[in-house]
Each structure stands twice: as structure tokens, then as C-alpha cells.
Scaffold this active site. Structure first.
Site, PDB file in Angstrom:
ATOM      1  N   LYS A 239      90.537 -67.513  27.758  1.00  0.00           N
ATOM      2  CA  LYS A 239      90.028 -66.721  26.409  1.00  0.00           C
ATOM      3  C   LYS A 239      88.593 -67.123  26.233  1.00  0.00           C
ATOM      4  O   LYS A 239      87.956 -66.087  25.723  1.00  0.00           O
ATOM      5  CB  LYS A 239      90.937 -66.900  25.317  1.00  0.00           C
ATOM      6  CG  LYS A 239      92.361 -66.347  25.355  1.00  0.00           C
ATOM      7  CD  LYS A 239      93.230 -66.498  24.228  1.00  0.00           C
ATOM      8  CE  LYS A 239      94.597 -65.867  24.336  1.00  0.00           C
ATOM      9  NZ  LYS A 239      95.239 -66.065  23.034  1.00  0.00           N
ATOM     10  N   ARG A 240      88.268 -68.327  26.527  1.00  0.00           N
ATOM     11  CA  ARG A 240      86.689 -68.705  26.079  1.00  0.00           C
ATOM     12  C   ARG A 240      85.705 -67.833  26.906  1.00  0.00           C
ATOM     13  O   ARG A 240      84.741 -67.922  26.665  1.00  0.00           O
ATOM     14  CB  ARG A 240      86.571 -70.226  26.166  1.00  0.00           C
ATOM     15  CG  ARG A 240      86.899 -70.605  27.662  1.00  0.00           C
ATOM     16  CD  ARG A 240      86.544 -72.161  27.840  1.00  0.00           C
ATOM     17  NE  ARG A 240      86.850 -72.811  28.908  1.00  0.00           N
ATOM     18  CZ  ARG A 240      85.886 -73.248  29.870  1.00  0.00           C
ATOM     19  NH1 ARG A 240      84.725 -72.679  29.419  1.00  0.00           N
ATOM     20  NH2 ARG A 240      86.329 -73.634  31.127  1.00  0.00           N
TER      21      ARG A 240
END
Length: 462
Positions: A239-240
């Protein structure tokens, strides 16, 4: 032989970008060979599998246009076939009941570690005769002790696994439910899967599954393990690194074919070409051209591709999705299709386009302060009022006529057209950005343009 591939997600979460690429590669390979692509929902994890996650997976595949053949198969409804396969292996001496307790197994592994050995099941229940009465048990597959199991992979090449490194796999739990490796072998065989296309994180399962195919007397499919997707920093995609679920890309305004085109090029190549139609992808795709190394996700390239398809798309094809993103009543405003056409060239995604279109269906209630300060000087209001009077007198209003009127007013007052066109844009759109002023006014129409200009002047005067 009819090529038959499958996509087999677990409905325990979103359809992520890696899973979507796996589905795309399996779909492309089947379509390239005129074969079939089937969908199996592996919902045997009853605690974590949900109907909502299943719907998200189905919606994501439909959005990408990855149509499957026949109805989706739910693995949980095939438990009888899985259990029958376990029973067959037990009856033939190829599997056995294991009564080892958790404490026994922990102690065994601890001793192996202390001796510098790899922790693995040592087969102590293979010929066990002291059967505990009514004790819980699992069923283990009796893996060969000697030799090697080879995975002949279409992407990674030949991979060898020494059998002594593969301990006796649990194929049925104490609650009577079969495990993943057993179920997937039975299902792929029953569904006639000829090619298993999946992520390389499944590679370690493959030699065990090959042994199960052999023990059950089932044909072994061709395997193709696709390397994982990494972020720009080389770490596993997360997700980062940005949006990772396919549904997020839809909500961010990406076009499905742009995503497909990008995913296809993420690990597969055909020369130096970057842009492929769906028909070209089907014609050209081959597993032999998939790279062995992990691919790095490049957000800029995805954005570039999306911008390309935004400009190339027929406006009519974007109407439904733009209307969904707008989430306002468009019936009182201009037709959405020409509004979209007026914004396509400048929009990098559908969210940008929808936001650019919003003012056509909701008159501004506030005006960009910096734009007002820059463009509204002494005498600006008088120019706008002359323009209003001019279009009120028009019998045949159009965007072209309005543009010509701007030129006439500015010429009469000895100022450049920007001195009037930009204030008009701010008053009708709320800010300094809109399609060309003739298109903007033409789409809004005579009455709406006049109403917004008068309302805006009154608001600014206050």
C-alpha cells in the site's frame, strides 16, 4: 488439446494488482490459443471468506473485461470430491493418519533445530501401530523419500526439488476438511485445466502438487509461475507504493484497458512497443516472452498510458463512468457526451474529467480568489455587462456567436480578448480553468450563461 486456464482467488480480501495481472496473463494465454478461461473461487477458508470479497473479485474482473467461460466454481462446494481423493490415497497406502499432538511436533522440531537440521515432519506415524483410541488425527500424504521432483516451468525454466526436502504433507485436517494443496490438484484435474498460470510465490507448492497428481493418477498440467510485482524501491508491492487493489484504480479514474495494457507490459514484452489494443495483446501474448525477474511498478508509465487512452476514447464510451463519478443529476445541464469531448484532451484520468465537468451541472457558489484578484480590475464589470447585453439581444445564440461578441466588445473598448474572456470563464465556472470559452458558453446555453454572469457579478460586487 483445448487450452484451458483458470484464475483461482481466495475471497478473503480485495483483488490486488498482482492477482489482476495473473488473471490477465491466464486470460490472454487462453484467448491467444482459442481456449477457455475459467474462474474458481477458493473459499475453503470459511472463517475469512466473505460474500462481499467474492463480489469485489467478480466486479474487478468484469471491470477489466476478463470474461470467464461458464459459471464460477466455488471450491467449498466440492468437498466431497476432495475427501474422496484423500480416502483413495489412504486406501492405496499413499497417505496415512497422523496422531501426533502439537506438543510432540514442537518437541520434534526443536530437537531438529538443535541438531542443525531443517525442521520438518519425520514420518513417525507412517507405520504406527499404537493407535490412540478416539484421538484426533490428520491425514498426511506419504511423500517419496528419494529422488527428485522437477517443475518444468514455462516462465522460470526447469526447477529441481530433492524429495528428501519435502516432508509428508497434511492433506486433511483434524476437522475433516481437505487442505489447499490437495483440493487444488483435484479441482484443476476435474476442471480440465491444461495450464496453471499463477504467481511465483506458489512455486514451493508445485512439487508437492505434482506428487499428488502422480499418486492420484491424474494428468499434470503445464505450470507457469509469474514473478512478483515490486514497488519502485525494489520491495514487494504494498500500500505504501500507492493503490494496490483494482477497485482503487477504478475509483481513481483509470480506464480498464489502460490498466490491462500496463499490466501486460509489467513482465511481458513485444519489442519496444508500449501501446497495445486488446486484439493485439491476444494475438501477441505468449508465456515464453514473460521475464523471469520481478517487475517494478512505474506509476508515471501507467499515468501516461491512461492519458493516451483518455484522448483516444470515444466520448460516448466514457459517459456511464463519468456520470458515476460525478454523482450529480445531469438532466438539467448539457448532454454529458459533448462535455466529455470538450475535456478529454486535458484530462489525465476520469476523476479529473468528472471534476472538470462538474460546474456544467452545478453553478458556482464561490469564486477562485486569486483568479478574481488577477482578472477583475476597474472596468472589468462594465465589459461583462456589455457582453451580457449583447447575448441577451441575440436571436441565434451559439458558442461561436458568443466568441465573436467577446471580440467585438474588446475591439470597441480597445482591450485584448483575455480581459473579457477570462472574467467570463471565472463567473460561469467558478475558476480560471474550463474548456475553450466558446465551447463552455455553447454547452451552458444562452439562459444559463446569462444567469451565471449576472449572479457572479452581483456576488463579486458584494
Amino acid at each position: 488439446m483445448t487450452v484451458r486456464t483458470r484464475f483461482a482467488p481466495s475471497p478473503t480480501g480485495m483483488l490486488h494488482i498482482g492477482g489482476a495481472r495473473t488473471a490477465l496473463f491466464a486470460w490472454l494465454y487462453a484467448r491467444h490459443h482459442g481456449g477457455e478461461f475459467v474462474l474458481r473461487i477458493e473459499d475453503t477458508d470459511r472463517e475469512r471468506s466473505t460474500d462481499e470479497a467474492t463480489e469485489v473479485i467478480l466486479d474487478g474482473l468484469k471491470w477489466l473485461g476478463l470474461d470467464w467461460d461458464g459459471e464460477p466454481v466455488f471450491q467449498s462446494k466440492r468437498e466431497d470430491q476432495h475427501v474422496a481423493a484423500v480416502d483413495k490415497l489412504v486406501s492405496e497406502g499413499k497417505a496415512y493418519k497422523c496422531y501426533c499432538t502439537r506438543e510432540e511436533l514442537d518437541d520434534m522440531r526443536e530437537k531438529q533445530r538443535a541438531a542443525g537440521e531443517k525442521p520438518m515432519y519425520d514420518g513417525r506415524c507412517r507405520g504406527r501401530t499404537d493407535i490412540p483410541e478416539d484421538a484426533p488425527y490428520v491425514v498426511r500424504f506419504r511423500s517419496p523419500d528419494e529422488g527428485e521432483t522437477w517443475v518444468k516451468d514455462q516462465v522460470l525454466g526447469d526447477v529441481c526439488f530433492p524429495n528428501k526436502e519435502l516432508d509428508d504433507l497434511i492433506i486433511k485436517r483434524t476437522d475433516g476438511t481437505p487442505t489447499y494443496n490437495l483440493a487444488v490438484v483435484v479441482d484443476d484435474a476435474d476442471m480440465g485445466i491444461t495450464h496453471v498460470v499463477r504467481g511465483s510465490d506458489h512455486l514451493n507448492n508445485t512439487p508437492r502438487q505434482i506428487q499428488l497428481y502422480q499418486a492420484l493418477g491424474l494428468p499434470i498440467p503445464v505450470f507457469a509461475h509469474i514473478p512478483l510485482i515490486h514497488g519502485p524501491d525494489g520491495a514487494k508491492m504494498s500500500k505504501r507504493h500507492g493503490a494496490v487493489a483494482i477497485t482503487e484504480y477504478r475509483e481513481k479514474g483509470y480506464l480498464p484497458h489502460a490498466v490491462n495494457n500496463y499490466l501486460a507490459r509489467l513482465g511481458w514484452s513485444h519489442g519496444d512497443e508500449e501501446v497495445f489494443s486488446e486484439a493485439q495483446l491476444i494475438e501477441l501474448f505468449d508465456l515464453a516472452a514473460v521475464g523471469k525477474g520481478a517487475s517494478r511498478f512505474d506509476q508515471q508509465k501507467l499515468d501516461w498510458l491512461n492519458g493516451h487512452y483518455m484522448r483516444e476514447a470515444a466520448a460516448a464510451d466514457l459517459v456511464a463512468e463519468v456520470a458515476r463519478l460525478l454523482a450529480v443529476d445531469t438532466s438539467a445541464g448539457p448532454d454529458l457526451e459533448p462535455v466529455i469531448a470538450s475535456l478529454q484532451e486535458r484530462s489525465k484520468n476520469l476523476v479529473d474529467l468528472a471534476e472538470g465537468a462538474r460546474f456544467f451541472y452545478a453553478a458556482p457558489t464561490a469564486y477562485d480568489e486569486k483568479a478574481v484578484a488577477k482578472n477583475f480590475k476597474e472596468g472589468t464589470a462594465a465589459l461583462v455587462e456589455k457582453f451580457i447585453a449583447g447575448i441577451e439581444a441575440m436571436n441565434d445564440f451559439s458558442g461561436e456567436a458568443a466568441h465573436a461578441l467577446i471580440g467585438e466588445v474588446c475591439e470597441a473598448e480597445g482591450v485584448g480578448m483575455g480581459k473579457l474572456a477570462q472574467p467570463i470563464r471565472i463567473l460561469v465556472a467558478g475558476g480560471p480553468v474550463s474548456p475553450p470559452i466558446d465551447l463552455t458558453l455553447g454547452l451552458l446555453g444562452k439562459d444559463e450563461s446569462i444567469a451565471r454572469l449576472k449572479k457572479g457579478l452581483a456576488a463579486l460586487n458584494q
